[in-house]
Design a protein around this motif. Structure first.
Motif, PDB file in Angstrom:
ATOM      1  N   LEU A   1       0.941  -0.750   0.016  1.00  0.00           N
ATOM      2  CA  LEU A   1       0.013   0.163  -0.070  1.00  0.00           C
ATOM      3  C   LEU A   1       0.779   1.611  -0.039  1.00  0.00           C
ATOM      4  CD1 LEU A   1      -2.916  -1.162   2.630  1.00  0.00           C
ATOM      5  CD2 LEU A   1      -3.030  -1.450  -0.669  1.00  0.00           C
ATOM      6  N   PRO A   2       0.548   2.534  -1.012  1.00  0.00           N
ATOM      7  CA  PRO A   2       0.944   3.859  -1.382  1.00  0.00           C
ATOM      8  C   PRO A   2       0.964   4.164   0.459  1.00  0.00           C
ATOM      9  CG  PRO A   2       0.072   3.498  -2.569  1.00  0.00           C
ATOM     10  CD  PRO A   2      -0.935   2.215  -1.777  1.00  0.00           C
ATOM     11  N   VAL A   3       2.171   4.710   1.113  1.00  0.00           N
ATOM     12  CA  VAL A   3       1.386   5.953   2.217  1.00  0.00           C
ATOM     13  C   VAL A   3       0.606   7.184   1.262  1.00  0.00           C
ATOM     14  CG1 VAL A   3       3.766   5.897   3.086  1.00  0.00           C
ATOM     15  CG2 VAL A   3       3.522   7.794   1.614  1.00  0.00           C
ATOM     16  N   ARG A   4       0.269   6.932  -0.142  1.00  0.00           N
ATOM     17  CA  ARG A   4      -0.519   8.158  -0.288  1.00  0.00           C
ATOM     18  C   ARG A   4      -1.904   7.441   0.233  1.00  0.00           C
ATOM     19  NH1 ARG A   4      -1.049  10.891  -4.589  1.00  0.00           N
ATOM     20  NH2 ARG A   4       0.548   9.881  -5.904  1.00  0.00           N
ATOM     21  N   LEU A   5      -2.722   6.683   0.404  1.00  0.00           N
ATOM     22  CA  LEU A   5      -3.651   6.417   1.193  1.00  0.00           C
ATOM     23  C   LEU A   5      -4.118   6.863   2.667  1.00  0.00           C
ATOM     24  CD1 LEU A   5      -4.032   2.936   0.155  1.00  0.00           C
ATOM     25  CD2 LEU A   5      -5.203   4.601  -0.293  1.00  0.00           C
ATOM     26  N   LEU A   6      -2.775   6.757   3.782  1.00  0.00           N
ATOM     27  CA  LEU A   6      -2.548   8.011   4.952  1.00  0.00           C
ATOM     28  C   LEU A   6      -2.661   9.335   4.574  1.00  0.00           C
ATOM     29  CD1 LEU A   6      -2.494   7.520   8.516  1.00  0.00           C
ATOM     30  CD2 LEU A   6       0.554   8.047   7.888  1.00  0.00           C
ATOM     31  N   ILE A   7      -1.809   9.850   4.303  1.00  0.00           N
ATOM     32  CA  ILE A   7      -2.292  11.427   3.072  1.00  0.00           C
ATOM     33  C   ILE A   7      -3.154  12.416   3.239  1.00  0.00           C
ATOM     34  CG2 ILE A   7      -0.921  13.071   2.052  1.00  0.00           C
ATOM     35  CD1 ILE A   7       0.959  12.094   4.034  1.00  0.00           C
ATOM     36  N   ASP A   8      -4.106  10.912   2.126  1.00  0.00           N
ATOM     37  CA  ASP A   8      -5.474  11.208   1.758  1.00  0.00           C
ATOM     38  C   ASP A   8      -6.668  11.205   3.003  1.00  0.00           C
ATOM     39  OD1 ASP A   8      -4.289  11.665  -0.667  1.00  0.00           O
ATOM     40  OD2 ASP A   8      -5.186   9.825  -1.498  1.00  0.00           O
ATOM     41  N   MET A   9      -6.655  10.476   3.650  1.00  0.00           N
ATOM     42  CA  MET A   9      -7.316  10.492   4.767  1.00  0.00           C
ATOM     43  C   MET A   9      -7.480  11.120   5.827  1.00  0.00           C
ATOM     44  SD  MET A   9      -7.987   7.235   7.809  1.00  0.00           S
ATOM     45  CE  MET A   9      -5.635   7.253   8.441  1.00  0.00           C
ATOM     46  N   PHE A  10      -5.875  11.629   6.007  1.00  0.00           N
ATOM     47  CA  PHE A  10      -5.761  12.609   7.188  1.00  0.00           C
ATOM     48  C   PHE A  10      -5.983  13.868   6.417  1.00  0.00           C
ATOM     49  CE2 PHE A  10      -4.270   9.696   9.308  1.00  0.00           C
ATOM     50  CZ  PHE A  10      -4.358  10.501  10.583  1.00  0.00           C
ATOM     51  N   ALA A  11      -6.178  13.555   4.861  1.00  0.00           N
ATOM     52  CA  ALA A  11      -6.262  15.504   4.121  1.00  0.00           C
ATOM     53  C   ALA A  11      -7.462  15.291   4.346  1.00  0.00           C
ATOM     54  CB  ALA A  11      -5.973  15.317   2.839  1.00  0.00           C
ATOM     55  N   GLN A  12      -8.563  14.488   4.404  1.00  0.00           N
ATOM     56  CA  GLN A  12      -9.850  14.388   4.288  1.00  0.00           C
ATOM     57  C   GLN A  12     -10.351  15.029   5.600  1.00  0.00           C
ATOM     58  OE1 GLN A  12     -12.230  14.369   1.632  1.00  0.00           O
ATOM     59  NE2 GLN A  12     -10.860  13.790   0.485  1.00  0.00           N
ATOM     60  N   HIS A  13      -9.655  14.667   6.527  1.00  0.00           N
ATOM     61  CA  HIS A  13      -9.515  14.999   7.957  1.00  0.00           C
ATOM     62  C   HIS A  13      -9.860  16.985   8.166  1.00  0.00           C
ATOM     63  CE1 HIS A  13      -8.800  16.016  12.036  1.00  0.00           C
ATOM     64  NE2 HIS A  13      -9.143  15.099  12.666  1.00  0.00           N
ATOM     65  N   ASP A  14      -8.839  16.812   7.188  1.00  0.00           N
ATOM     66  CA  ASP A  14      -8.188  18.354   7.107  1.00  0.00           C
ATOM     67  C   ASP A  14      -9.374  19.809   7.116  1.00  0.00           C
ATOM     68  OD1 ASP A  14      -6.619  17.727   9.393  1.00  0.00           O
ATOM     69  OD2 ASP A  14      -5.028  18.008   7.182  1.00  0.00           O
ATOM     70  N   LEU A  15     -10.234  18.975   5.287  1.00  0.00           N
ATOM     71  CA  LEU A  15     -11.204  19.785   5.172  1.00  0.00           C
ATOM     72  C   LEU A  15     -12.454  20.315   6.522  1.00  0.00           C
ATOM     73  CD1 LEU A  15     -11.754  17.137   2.011  1.00  0.00           C
ATOM     74  CD2 LEU A  15     -10.748  19.357   2.037  1.00  0.00           C
ATOM     75  N   PRO A  16     -12.994  21.117   5.840  1.00  0.00           N
ATOM     76  CA  PRO A  16     -14.320  21.710   6.528  1.00  0.00           C
ATOM     77  C   PRO A  16     -14.975  20.762   6.589  1.00  0.00           C
ATOM     78  CG  PRO A  16     -13.136  23.294   5.050  1.00  0.00           C
ATOM     79  CD  PRO A  16     -12.598  22.094   4.077  1.00  0.00           C
ATOM     80  N   LYS A  17     -16.357  20.950   7.327  1.00  0.00           N
ATOM     81  CA  LYS A  17     -17.389  19.643   7.633  1.00  0.00           C
ATOM     82  C   LYS A  17     -17.892  20.761   5.939  1.00  0.00           C
ATOM     83  CE  LYS A  17     -15.814  18.221  11.448  1.00  0.00           C
ATOM     84  NZ  LYS A  17     -14.675  17.142  10.633  1.00  0.00           N
ATOM     85  N   SER A  18     -18.826  19.092   6.196  1.00  0.00           N
ATOM     86  CA  SER A  18     -19.646  19.668   4.921  1.00  0.00           C
ATOM     87  C   SER A  18     -20.871  20.717   5.589  1.00  0.00           C
ATOM     88  CB  SER A  18     -21.062  18.379   4.405  1.00  0.00           C
ATOM     89  OG  SER A  18     -21.289  17.743   5.586  1.00  0.00           O
ATOM     90  N   GLY A  19     -21.247  21.729   4.620  1.00  0.00           N
ATOM     91  CA  GLY A  19     -21.751  23.032   4.525  1.00  0.00           C
ATOM     92  C   GLY A  19     -21.072  23.934   4.997  1.00  0.00           C
ATOM     93  N   ALA A  20     -19.931  23.864   5.985  1.00  0.00           N
ATOM     94  CA  ALA A  20     -19.119  24.596   6.224  1.00  0.00           C
ATOM     95  C   ALA A  20     -18.279  25.562   5.248  1.00  0.00           C
ATOM     96  CB  ALA A  20     -18.192  24.255   6.882  1.00  0.00           C
ATOM     97  N   GLN A  21     -18.087  26.720   4.910  1.00  0.00           N
ATOM     98  CA  GLN A  21     -17.688  27.793   4.548  1.00  0.00           C
ATOM     99  C   GLN A  21     -15.728  27.243   4.903  1.00  0.00           C
ATOM    100  OE1 GLN A  21     -18.957  31.611   3.926  1.00  0.00           O
ATOM    101  NE2 GLN A  21     -20.410  30.916   3.188  1.00  0.00           N
ATOM    102  N   ALA A  22     -15.313  26.663   3.134  1.00  0.00           N
ATOM    103  CA  ALA A  22     -13.821  27.319   3.494  1.00  0.00           C
ATOM    104  C   ALA A  22     -13.558  28.189   3.325  1.00  0.00           C
ATOM    105  CB  ALA A  22     -12.825  26.296   1.971  1.00  0.00           C
TER     106      ALA A  22
END
Length: 110
Positions: A86-107
């Motif tokens: 498995l590439p480390v991209r999976l770990l980074i992508d998982m936490f990048a999703q975590h860092d995004l604003p919650k749905s409905g919230a403005q960036a």
């Protein structure tokens, strides 16, 4: 072996190496001292981990003026045998999703 429900244990799922990798993914121009403060470890520990990650091919370090700029090799694979395919991209992508604003919230602007 019993632990108190109100008192969390001292272990975590992510190693300091994973946390440094994530800090670099969040800010490729982060200073060692800022990564150390964010993670809660010493500057020297972060320097050693960055060196480990660099030597293993996960991180490239470029000197830009007086600062370092890091880039990640997201196609590098995990080191442990059960995740080695498995590439480390999976770990980074998982936490990048975590860092995004919650749905409905403005960036945040900018």
């Amino acid at each position: 072996m019993s632990t108190s429900v109100n008192r969390p244990g001292t272990w975590t799922f992510l190693t300091h190496h994973a946390r440094v990798l994530l800090e670099i993914a969040r800010d490729p121009q982060a200073r060692v001292r800022d990564m150390a403060a964010s993670i809660g470890i010493t500057d020297r520990a972060v320097q050693g981990i960055v060196s480990d990650l660099h030597q293993a091919g996960y991180v490239t370090i470029d000197r830009v003026g007086r600062r370092n700029e890091y880039s990640l090799n997201l196609d590098a694979h995990f080191r442990y045998r059960t995740e080695a395919n498995l590439p480390v991209r999976l770990l980074i992508d998982m936490f990048a999703q975590h860092d995004l604003p919650k749905s409905g919230a403005q960036a945040p602007p900018g």
